[in-house]
Design a protein around this motif. Structure first.
Motif, PDB file in Angstrom:
ATOM      1  N   LEU A 280       0.869  -1.184   0.000  1.00 59.23           N
ATOM      2  CA  LEU A 280       0.000   0.000   0.000  1.00 59.23           C
ATOM      3  C   LEU A 280       0.902   1.230   0.000  1.00 59.23           C
ATOM      4  CD1 LEU A 280      -2.208  -1.329   2.888  1.00 59.23           C
ATOM      5  CD2 LEU A 280      -3.042  -1.023   0.572  1.00 59.23           C
ATOM      6  N   ILE A 281       0.775   2.062  -0.995  1.00 55.20           N
ATOM      7  CA  ILE A 281       1.592   3.281  -1.028  1.00 55.20           C
ATOM      8  C   ILE A 281       0.953   4.301  -0.092  1.00 55.20           C
ATOM      9  CG2 ILE A 281       2.334   5.217  -2.457  1.00 55.20           C
ATOM     10  CD1 ILE A 281       2.904   3.330  -4.681  1.00 55.20           C
ATOM     11  N   ASP A 282       1.743   4.717   0.893  1.00 53.96           N
ATOM     12  CA  ASP A 282       1.211   5.570   1.951  1.00 53.96           C
ATOM     13  C   ASP A 282       1.877   6.945   1.863  1.00 53.96           C
ATOM     14  OD1 ASP A 282      -0.258   6.288   4.106  1.00 53.96           O
ATOM     15  OD2 ASP A 282       0.689   4.930   5.536  1.00 53.96           O
ATOM     16  N   GLY A 283       1.316   7.772   1.026  1.00 55.91           N
ATOM     17  CA  GLY A 283       1.861   9.118   0.838  1.00 55.91           C
ATOM     18  C   GLY A 283       0.838   9.941   0.075  1.00 55.91           C
ATOM     19  N   THR A 284       1.113  11.213  -0.085  1.00 54.26           N
ATOM     20  CA  THR A 284       0.180  12.040  -0.854  1.00 54.26           C
ATOM     21  C   THR A 284       0.202  11.583  -2.303  1.00 54.26           C
ATOM     22  OG1 THR A 284       1.924  13.608  -1.381  1.00 54.26           O
ATOM     23  CG2 THR A 284       0.636  14.041   0.607  1.00 54.26           C
ATOM     24  N   TRP A 285      -0.827  11.947  -3.020  1.00 54.64           N
ATOM     25  CA  TRP A 285      -0.878  11.479  -4.411  1.00 54.64           C
ATOM     26  C   TRP A 285       0.311  11.978  -5.210  1.00 54.64           C
ATOM     27  CZ3 TRP A 285      -1.049  15.035  -8.273  1.00 54.64           C
ATOM     28  CH2 TRP A 285      -1.568  16.300  -7.977  1.00 54.64           C
ATOM     29  N   SER A 286       0.785  13.185  -4.861  1.00 54.59           N
ATOM     30  CA  SER A 286       1.901  13.729  -5.642  1.00 54.59           C
ATOM     31  C   SER A 286       3.203  13.005  -5.333  1.00 54.59           C
ATOM     32  CB  SER A 286       2.045  15.230  -5.388  1.00 54.59           C
ATOM     33  OG  SER A 286       2.170  15.468  -4.009  1.00 54.59           O
ATOM     34  N   ASN A 287       3.348  12.497  -4.115  1.00 50.05           N
ATOM     35  CA  ASN A 287       4.551  11.732  -3.784  1.00 50.05           C
ATOM     36  C   ASN A 287       4.475  10.306  -4.300  1.00 50.05           C
ATOM     37  OD1 ASN A 287       5.859  13.793  -2.419  1.00 50.05           O
ATOM     38  ND2 ASN A 287       4.916  13.298  -0.464  1.00 50.05           N
ATOM     39  N   SER A 288       3.267   9.833  -4.514  1.00 44.81           N
ATOM     40  CA  SER A 288       3.119   8.415  -4.834  1.00 44.81           C
ATOM     41  C   SER A 288       3.736   8.050  -6.179  1.00 44.81           C
ATOM     42  CB  SER A 288       1.642   8.002  -4.778  1.00 44.81           C
ATOM     43  OG  SER A 288       0.943   8.528  -5.880  1.00 44.81           O
ATOM     44  N   ALA A 289       3.812   9.008  -7.106  1.00 39.26           N
ATOM     45  CA  ALA A 289       4.386   8.693  -8.424  1.00 39.26           C
ATOM     46  C   ALA A 289       5.855   8.294  -8.289  1.00 39.26           C
ATOM     47  CB  ALA A 289       4.227   9.889  -9.351  1.00 39.26           C
ATOM     48  N   ALA A 290       6.592   9.039  -7.457  1.00 35.91           N
ATOM     49  CA  ALA A 290       8.012   8.720  -7.259  1.00 35.91           C
ATOM     50  C   ALA A 290       8.156   7.375  -6.555  1.00 35.91           C
ATOM     51  CB  ALA A 290       8.682   9.817  -6.441  1.00 35.91           C
ATOM     52  N   MET A 291       7.234   7.097  -5.637  1.00 36.79           N
ATOM     53  CA  MET A 291       7.302   5.835  -4.903  1.00 36.79           C
ATOM     54  C   MET A 291       6.994   4.658  -5.822  1.00 36.79           C
ATOM     55  SD  MET A 291       5.414   7.339  -1.533  1.00 36.79           S
ATOM     56  CE  MET A 291       5.705   6.024  -0.363  1.00 36.79           C
ATOM     57  N   TYR A 292       6.014   4.849  -6.671  1.00 41.32           N
ATOM     58  CA  TYR A 292       5.669   3.798  -7.640  1.00 41.32           C
ATOM     59  C   TYR A 292       6.861   3.536  -8.565  1.00 41.32           C
ATOM     60  CZ  TYR A 292       3.731   1.581 -11.746  1.00 41.32           C
ATOM     61  OH  TYR A 292       3.516   0.726 -12.796  1.00 41.32           O
ATOM     62  N   LYS A 293       7.485   4.616  -9.017  1.00 38.59           N
ATOM     63  CA  LYS A 293       8.616   4.489  -9.947  1.00 38.59           C
ATOM     64  C   LYS A 293       9.746   3.685  -9.304  1.00 38.59           C
ATOM     65  CE  LYS A 293      11.537   7.534 -12.744  1.00 38.59           C
ATOM     66  NZ  LYS A 293      12.748   7.916 -12.021  1.00 38.59           N
ATOM     67  N   ARG A 294       9.983   3.963  -8.024  1.00 38.11           N
ATOM     68  CA  ARG A 294      11.066   3.247  -7.323  1.00 38.11           C
ATOM     69  C   ARG A 294      10.727   1.756  -7.181  1.00 38.11           C
ATOM     70  NH1 ARG A 294      15.537   4.568  -4.525  1.00 38.11           N
ATOM     71  NH2 ARG A 294      16.040   3.493  -2.585  1.00 38.11           N
ATOM     72  N   LEU A 295       9.491   1.460  -6.874  1.00 41.06           N
ATOM     73  CA  LEU A 295       9.082   0.056  -6.772  1.00 41.06           C
ATOM     74  C   LEU A 295       9.243  -0.650  -8.120  1.00 41.06           C
ATOM     75  CD1 LEU A 295       5.787   0.365  -4.654  1.00 41.06           C
ATOM     76  CD2 LEU A 295       7.916  -0.738  -3.920  1.00 41.06           C
ATOM     77  N   LYS A 296       8.844   0.054  -9.150  1.00 43.04           N
ATOM     78  CA  LYS A 296       8.891  -0.543 -10.479  1.00 43.04           C
ATOM     79  C   LYS A 296      10.338  -0.831 -10.904  1.00 43.04           C
ATOM     80  CE  LYS A 296       7.019  -0.198 -15.037  1.00 43.04           C
ATOM     81  NZ  LYS A 296       6.293   0.508 -16.035  1.00 43.04           N
ATOM     82  N   GLU A 297      11.237   0.089 -10.584  1.00 45.35           N
ATOM     83  CA  GLU A 297      12.649  -0.111 -10.941  1.00 45.35           C
ATOM     84  C   GLU A 297      13.232  -1.320 -10.210  1.00 45.35           C
ATOM     85  OE1 GLU A 297      13.594   4.594 -11.886  1.00 45.35           O
ATOM     86  OE2 GLU A 297      14.365   3.704 -10.032  1.00 45.35           O
ATOM     87  N   ARG A 298      12.883  -1.433  -8.931  1.00 47.33           N
ATOM     88  CA  ARG A 298      13.412  -2.564  -8.151  1.00 47.33           C
ATOM     89  C   ARG A 298      12.791  -3.879  -8.623  1.00 47.33           C
ATOM     90  NH1 ARG A 298      16.194  -2.803  -3.035  1.00 47.33           N
ATOM     91  NH2 ARG A 298      16.725  -5.009  -2.820  1.00 47.33           N
ATOM     92  N   TRP A 299      11.541  -3.797  -8.998  1.00 51.75           N
ATOM     93  CA  TRP A 299      10.850  -4.984  -9.515  1.00 51.75           C
ATOM     94  C   TRP A 299      11.589  -5.504 -10.750  1.00 51.75           C
ATOM     95  CZ3 TRP A 299       6.542  -7.633  -7.731  1.00 51.75           C
ATOM     96  CH2 TRP A 299       5.985  -8.567  -8.610  1.00 51.75           C
ATOM     97  N   LYS A 300      11.929  -4.585 -11.630  1.00 55.11           N
ATOM     98  CA  LYS A 300      12.615  -4.965 -12.867  1.00 55.11           C
ATOM     99  C   LYS A 300      13.995  -5.549 -12.559  1.00 55.11           C
ATOM    100  CE  LYS A 300      13.819  -3.386 -17.433  1.00 55.11           C
ATOM    101  NZ  LYS A 300      14.147  -2.260 -18.288  1.00 55.11           N
ATOM    102  N   LEU A 301      14.654  -4.941 -11.602  1.00 51.90           N
ATOM    103  CA  LEU A 301      15.973  -5.410 -11.197  1.00 51.90           C
ATOM    104  C   LEU A 301      15.890  -6.818 -10.595  1.00 51.90           C
ATOM    105  CD1 LEU A 301      18.580  -3.677 -11.317  1.00 51.90           C
ATOM    106  CD2 LEU A 301      18.350  -3.338  -8.849  1.00 51.90           C
ATOM    107  N   THR A 302      14.835  -7.062  -9.846  1.00 48.59           N
ATOM    108  CA  THR A 302      14.679  -8.349  -9.157  1.00 48.59           C
ATOM    109  C   THR A 302      14.231  -9.454 -10.100  1.00 48.59           C
ATOM    110  OG1 THR A 302      14.036  -7.132  -7.185  1.00 48.59           O
ATOM    111  CG2 THR A 302      13.555  -9.483  -7.179  1.00 48.59           C
ATOM    112  N   TRP A 303      13.242  -9.126 -10.956  1.00 49.62           N
ATOM    113  CA  TRP A 303      12.647 -10.182 -11.775  1.00 49.62           C
ATOM    114  C   TRP A 303      12.778  -9.948 -13.290  1.00 49.62           C
ATOM    115  CZ3 TRP A 303       9.191  -9.562  -7.212  1.00 49.62           C
ATOM    116  CH2 TRP A 303       9.343 -10.627  -6.308  1.00 49.62           C
ATOM    117  N   GLY A 304      13.493  -8.898 -13.658  1.00 48.74           N
ATOM    118  CA  GLY A 304      13.701  -8.630 -15.086  1.00 48.74           C
ATOM    119  C   GLY A 304      12.413  -8.404 -15.846  1.00 48.74           C
ATOM    120  N   ASP A 305      11.449  -7.845 -15.180  1.00 47.72           N
ATOM    121  CA  ASP A 305      10.112  -7.757 -15.752  1.00 47.72           C
ATOM    122  C   ASP A 305       9.572  -6.354 -15.491  1.00 47.72           C
ATOM    123  OD1 ASP A 305       7.486  -8.028 -16.363  1.00 47.72           O
ATOM    124  OD2 ASP A 305       7.057  -9.648 -14.946  1.00 47.72           O
TER     125      ASP A 305
END
Ligand SMILES: [Zn+2]
Length: 396
Positions: A280-305
């Motif tokens: 669950l992303i717990d931040g203001t909507w404006s902060n959530s984009a950066a948080m999503y981006k960071r999760l997505k980058e790590r996801w790709k690094l972890t699973w190449g996807d």
């Protein structure tokens, strides 16, 4: 998205959301400042400006001694004390000695005050500018925010409910066991840490820190614990509550839940080794984009996807929510309400219908109700009356 049975969103969850977006002017001003900082973050330059204590009315805090493991974990985490938070606190202490002044927090938002604040601004900006790596800049930004919030809240906020001690609502929280097949991760922006109107904190108050775990954005120790758990659980066991990011939008109906019943064997339902992990992303909507981006980058690094699996909740009535909060938002509601919505939708899956997930959702809704009561009565006591329009909105 597959159709899911309709369920009205509980009124009390909407009430707290209404509160969040009908704040006093001073709170709105602070929110605007958060957004500005978030905008800078997206551009790769994190504003190292004022640190606020989010909930308003910080009364000076408890000063700048080092943070012990016990104190750190008392705020709602089972992690070790983040090394960089310790380092920032040491630097603040060193600055006190250098400048022969004491750090002081106060005023609306519990910000650093006085001459010390001026000196600290200069010092942290210099440190920030000296960092050439964007990852280090993020880590420093996060650690400083968290360190200052922690020091400014010492002795003022209740460690468990993050409300001023005189408004502590802990005695009203009814603990409840979350079904072992689920684990929540509260991926929280540092600016939401120790914020009084944050709702993600309710989840570990109710379910405990092992079932609902805090992960602070930009804090290495927290992020490593979370990603270690994800790697261990496996790719199919991790979901993010975040709408409309997949090529084919997904809903709760798309979650493959067989994995959590690996030992079923025709007997009563038994748990597999690993729970389903929900972020669950717990931040203001404006902060959530950066948080999503960071999760997505790590996801790709972890699973190449590239395809971080996001699910939207169908129970969040878009029309009602849109009226209450016309801005774009990641989920159109607060974090705890999203968790309650998720549990309610999972309860409607036939395989999960006997696990009392509906009762677990109710426990969250009830805690949200108590939090709203506490915040409202504080505002009243502080001399600010609620307008008729707000009262109406809070009861929609
Ligand atoms: Zn409390």
């Amino acid at each position: 998205m597959l159709a899911t049975p309709a369920r009205s969103f509980p009124p009390r969850c909407r009430r707290i959301q209404a509160y969040k977006y009908n704040k006093p002017r001073s709170v709105r001003a602070r929110a605007a400042s958060s957004m500005a900082a978030a905008a800078e973050t997206k551009g790769g330059v994190i504003g190292a400006g004022e640190v606020e204590n989010g909930g308003g009315g910080g009364g000076g805090g408890g000063g700048g001694g080092e943070v012990s493991l016990r104190e750190w974990q008392g705020w709602g985490t089972s992690s070790p004390v983040p090394a960089m938070v310790t380092e920032v606190i040491r630097e603040l202490r060193a600055l006190e000695l250098e400048t022969d002044s004491s750090m002081r927090f106060g005023g609306l938002g519990g910000k650093l005050q006085g001459e010390f604040k001026v000196q600290e601004d200069k010092k942290h900006r210099k440190v920030y500018d000296s960092l050439t790596d964007s990852e280090r800049k993020l880590q420093f930004f996060a650690a400083r925010q968290i360190a200052c919030r922690l020091l400014g809240s010492r002795g003022y906020l209740c460690q468990k409910c993050w409300l001023p001690k005189e408004d502590c609502m802990c005695s009203r929280i009814v603990p409840c066991s979350l079904w072992d097949g689920i684990r929540f991760w509260l991926y929280m922006h540092p600016k939401d840490f120790l914020r009084q109107n944050n709702t993600g904190k309710l989840l570990w108050q109710i379910f405990g820190t092992q079932a609902a775990t805090l992960c602070l954005f930009g804090i290495t120790e927290h992020e490593e614990i979370m990603w270690h758990a994800f790697s261990h659980a496996g790719k199919g066991m991790v979901w993010l509550l975040y709408p409309n990011k997949n090529l084919f939008p997904k809903s709760v109906q798309d979650i493959v839940i067989d994995g959590v019943f690996r030992k079923t064997g025709g007997q009563d339902m038994d748990l597999g080794d690993e729970p389903l992990n929900f972020v669950l992303i717990d931040g203001t909507w404006s902060n959530s984009a950066a948080m999503y981006k960071r999760l997505k980058e790590r996801w790709k690094l972890t699973w190449g996807d590239e395809d971080l699996p996001c699910i939207s909740l169908s129970t969040l009535g878009a029309s009602v929510m849109h009226k209450l909060r016309p801005q774009p938002s990641w989920d159109r509601t607060c974090t705890a309400a999203a968790a309650a919505g998720l549990l309610s939708e999972l309860h409607l899956r036939p395989q999960l219908s006997t696990l009392r997930l509906d009762k677990q959702a109710e426990a969250v809704e009830q805690a949200l109700d108590f939090l709203l009561d506490s915040l409202t009565s504080r505002r009243l006591r502080m001399g600010r009356s609620i307008t008729r329009r707000e009262r109406h909105k809070n009861c929609v």
